[in-house]
Design an enzyme around this catalytic site. Structure first.
Site, short mmCIF file in Angstrom:
data_model
loop_
_atom_site.label_atom_id
_atom_site.label_comp_id
_atom_site.label_asym_id
_atom_site.label_seq_id
_atom_site.Cartn_x
_atom_site.Cartn_y
_atom_site.Cartn_z
N ARG A 132 0.83 -1.20 0.00
CA ARG A 132 0.00 0.00 0.00
C ARG A 132 0.87 1.25 0.00
O ARG A 132 0.50 2.28 -0.55
CB ARG A 132 -0.90 0.00 1.24
CG ARG A 132 -1.92 1.13 1.30
CD ARG A 132 -2.60 1.17 2.65
NE ARG A 132 -3.38 -0.02 2.90
CZ ARG A 132 -4.67 -0.16 2.55
NH1 ARG A 132 -5.31 0.81 1.95
NH2 ARG A 132 -5.30 -1.28 2.84
N GLY A 162 5.13 -8.24 -1.67
CA GLY A 162 5.88 -9.41 -1.21
C GLY A 162 5.22 -10.69 -1.69
O GLY A 162 4.01 -10.82 -1.63
N SER A 189 -7.43 -8.25 4.76
CA SER A 189 -8.67 -8.56 4.06
C SER A 189 -9.02 -7.44 3.08
O SER A 189 -8.40 -6.38 3.08
CB SER A 189 -9.82 -8.72 5.08
OG SER A 189 -9.95 -7.52 5.84
N HIS A 199 -7.97 -5.40 16.88
CA HIS A 199 -7.34 -5.76 18.15
C HIS A 199 -7.09 -7.27 18.25
O HIS A 199 -6.10 -7.69 18.86
CB HIS A 199 -8.16 -5.26 19.36
CG HIS A 199 -9.63 -5.39 19.21
ND1 HIS A 199 -10.40 -4.46 18.50
CD2 HIS A 199 -10.51 -6.33 19.66
CE1 HIS A 199 -11.68 -4.84 18.55
NE2 HIS A 199 -11.77 -5.95 19.23
N HIS A 250 -16.44 8.20 41.59
CA HIS A 250 -17.72 8.87 41.42
C HIS A 250 -17.49 10.34 41.13
O HIS A 250 -16.63 10.97 41.77
CB HIS A 250 -18.56 8.72 42.73
CG HIS A 250 -19.84 9.48 42.68
ND1 HIS A 250 -20.97 9.01 42.04
CD2 HIS A 250 -20.17 10.70 43.18
CE1 HIS A 250 -21.93 9.89 42.14
NE2 HIS A 250 -21.50 10.93 42.84
#
Lengths: 127, 493
Positions: free
Chosen positions: B52, B135, B172, B349, B472
């Site tokens: 890319r 590659g 993907s 992730h 809190h």
């Protein structure tokens, strides 16, 4: 279910316990390898159900982007035919309108009234 | 001998340049770049290849990052213009707040550039050699890097990289919709929708998954009329059913229209509009729709093109995912695969965790990913996040469970923020009260789910979480109270 008061009365022992510093390392051998937890149908390298990459790609519809030329760009590339009007996209100039209905009333076509329509349809004969 | 030396020198000038590395990573997305940096930190002479150009893969360039920038900034705009500001005492006169769409997109581009540049800086800092090129395998221990036309900084000539180990992280690509031609102008994929030239008047989306709903949210806030077409009878395939139906209600309230159980028959561009033919799967009734932009968001598929994987006998499954075992090995022990191109959810992730685990396996023989503890997040407003089991999955597994639920309308911080839609739902084992799943729809869900992930990883019970002091006033108190509701009773509801 035990009453809340009874539950609160007992000494709270956290289930999470500190076990030490760095995680111990238990090296795995390649011979210990098992099916990947997310593999479907228990497939693993070399097992039945595996497909050769090139065979799979031959059947796959490729993802292709087909750009459409901008209208003006397409027009600019069209060869002009002599005597034939070629449309060019341009902003309106002064005193120009893009529709006959935006002309002053005196330049617009007068609409036919019902009597006139009837006369035309009757072949010019009037009552 | 002089003539022989001269001849050999000349021959070397014409031979392909080569280099030697301990580990070559193919792909610089979340899986690849994280793995490359970790490998370098563990002492490997590491190379990373990506065709890319800018590092970061789909996530940084045309996925997670640009979409989150658009989501954040469109929400800020909507809060000012959508009427919410007035209730907060912020007076916005009509026409005072405008959207500069060019700057809106430029802000997104700036973030992308900063982050992709940041990854390349991290490569330099950690000593990773970054090759911008394509590659492909020559053998299990040799990778060919080819120049790519039009990529700035790409390798100028072909290279051969000799290596002991290879990590495939090619990611993907968008799944095309059969019969629909994508032009990234009027009929767009998730890539094109991030770079529209203007706010479309009518945006129709095929697919009610996370990508479709997030992009629908962005343009809905900017003023588009958004219609979502979905083949299934409900949205959010992997969400808990109650959370999915709440999400749909809230998005509908925001103005997004849904056509569920709807099959798209065809879509074609006609000048500056797109004509779409659909069919109701229940009644068979056909309908014609028209949009200014059609977003095709029906999912993604593994990307193995150009890898020459067949040269070393790699295999895929029926969905095109490279087949590996639980140590990420292919049939070659020195070639591992991680990320979207192989099994598991296509999440950045998850890819990062696999990248680290695979490199650790190479180095020490041990590396592990807990696939039962991978969170999912949808960055709409309100956010939706979940981890662990859903009620449906627990019922299917025959596990008896208890539910603890706490609405944000009872959370003081949410009330201060005037952002009270949604709830936290905790599922615990009926006998041991161990947390089995957490489902959150509401403000900050994406951040809050990390606490749930930690609790799941440590095998915490609902009482364990409830007895941890939560600051809190914070939104995370809702998480604590939902746990209290699961094993006992909440205080504030």
């Amino acid at each position: 279910m035990r009453p809340t008061v009874v539950k609160m009365a007992r000494v709270y022992a956290p289930k999470i316990k500190f076990v030490g510093t760095r995680h111990p390392v238990f090296p795995r051998l390649a011979s210990d390898a098992a099916v990947h937890p997310c593999a479907t149908s228990g497939v693993r390298p070399g097992s039945p159900g595996c497909i050769a990459v090139d065979a799979f790609l031959k059947k796959q519809t490729p993802f292709v982007v087909e750009k459409v030329q901008a209208h003006a760009q397409a027009q600019a590339q069209t060869k002009a035919i002599p005597g034939r009007y070629t449309y060019t996209d341009r902003p309106l100039g002064e005193n120009e309108v893009d529709s006959v209905f935006k002309l002053p009333a005196r330049f617009q076509y007068r609409t036919l009234d019902d009597a006139e329509i009837e006369a035309i349809n009757a072949g010019g004969a009037t009552h | 001998m002089q003539w022989l030396k001269r001849g050999l020198l000349q021959a070397r000038q014409y031979a392909t340049r080569s280099a030697k590395h301990d580990l070559v990573v193919i792909g610089a997305g979340p899986a690849g770049y994280v793995a490359a940096i970790k490998a370098a930190q563990l002492g490997y002479n590491t190379a990373c290849i990506d065709k890319r150009g800018p590092a970061g893969g789909t996530c940084l360039n045309v996925g997670c990052i640009p979409s989150k920038s658009l989501l954040n900034n469109s929400q800020l705009y909507h809060q000012m213009v959508g009427g919410d500001a007035a209730t907060r005492g912020i007076v916005v006169t009509k026409g005072a707040v405008k959207l500069d769409f060019g700057k809106f997109m430029a802000a997104k581009e700036k973030v992308v550039k900063q982050l992709t540049g940041g990854v390349e800086m991290l490569f330099k800092k950690n000593g990773v050699t970054y090759y911008k090129g394509e590659g492909s395998f020559e053998s299990p221990t040799q990778i060919r890097v080819k120049p790519v036309e039009g990529v700035k900084g790409a390798v100028e000539e072909e290279l051969l990289l000799d290596t002991e180990k290879v990590l495939i992280a090619t990611g993907s690509e968008v799944t095309p919709f059969p019969g629909i031609t994508i032009d990234e102008q009027r009929i767009v994929s998730s890539t094109g929708v991030l770079s529209l030239q203007e706010v479309p008047k009518r945006l129709t989306i095929i697919g009610a998954g996370i990508i479709g709903l997030e992009m629908g949210s962005v343009y809905n806030r900017l003023g588009s009329e958004v219609t979502v077409l979905e083949y299934q009878p409900s949205i959010g395939a992997s969400m808990d059913d109650e959370v999915a139906s709440t999400t749909q209600k809230l998005l509908k309230k925001q103005g997004i229209k849904f056509k569920l159980a709807t099959k798209v028959l065809s879509a074609a561009r006609d000048g500056e509009v797109v004509n779409i033919e659909v069919e109701d799967t229940a009644s068979g009734k056909k309908e014609s729709l028209q949009a200014d932009v059609l977003l095709v968001a029906v999912g993604r598929r593994p990307y193995v093109q150009g890898l020459n994987a067949e040269k070393i006998g790699l295999e895929v499954d029926t969905k095109g995912r490279l087949v590996i075992d639980d140590q990420f090995n292919t049939k070659h022990e020195n070639v591992k695969v991680v990320g979207d191109v192989t099994f598991g959810p296509m999440l950045a992730h998850k890819a990062e965790e696999e990248g680290i685990a695979a490199v650790e396996l190479f180095k020490t023989g041990q590396g592990h990913v807990n696939y039962n503890n991978i969170p999912s997040v949808m960055y709409s407003h309100p956010e939706v996040a979940w981890v662990g089991k859903t009620e449906k999955q627990l019922k299917e597994d025959g596990i008896s469970y208890k539910v603890g639920k706490f609405p944000f309308v009872a959370n003081s911080r949410a009330k201060c923020n005037q952002d009270t839609e949604g709830f936290v739902k905790i599922l615990i084992d009926a006998d041991t009260e161990r947390i089995l799943g957490a489902h959150i729809i509401g403000p900050n869900a994406g951040e809050m789910i990390a606490e749930a992930g930690l609790a799941l990883e440590y095998g915490a019970s609902a009482e364990d979480v409830s007895r941890v002091c939560h600051a809190h006033p914070t939104l995370s108190e809702a998480f604590k109270e939902a746990n209290m509701a699961a094993y006992s009773k909440p205080i504030n509801f």
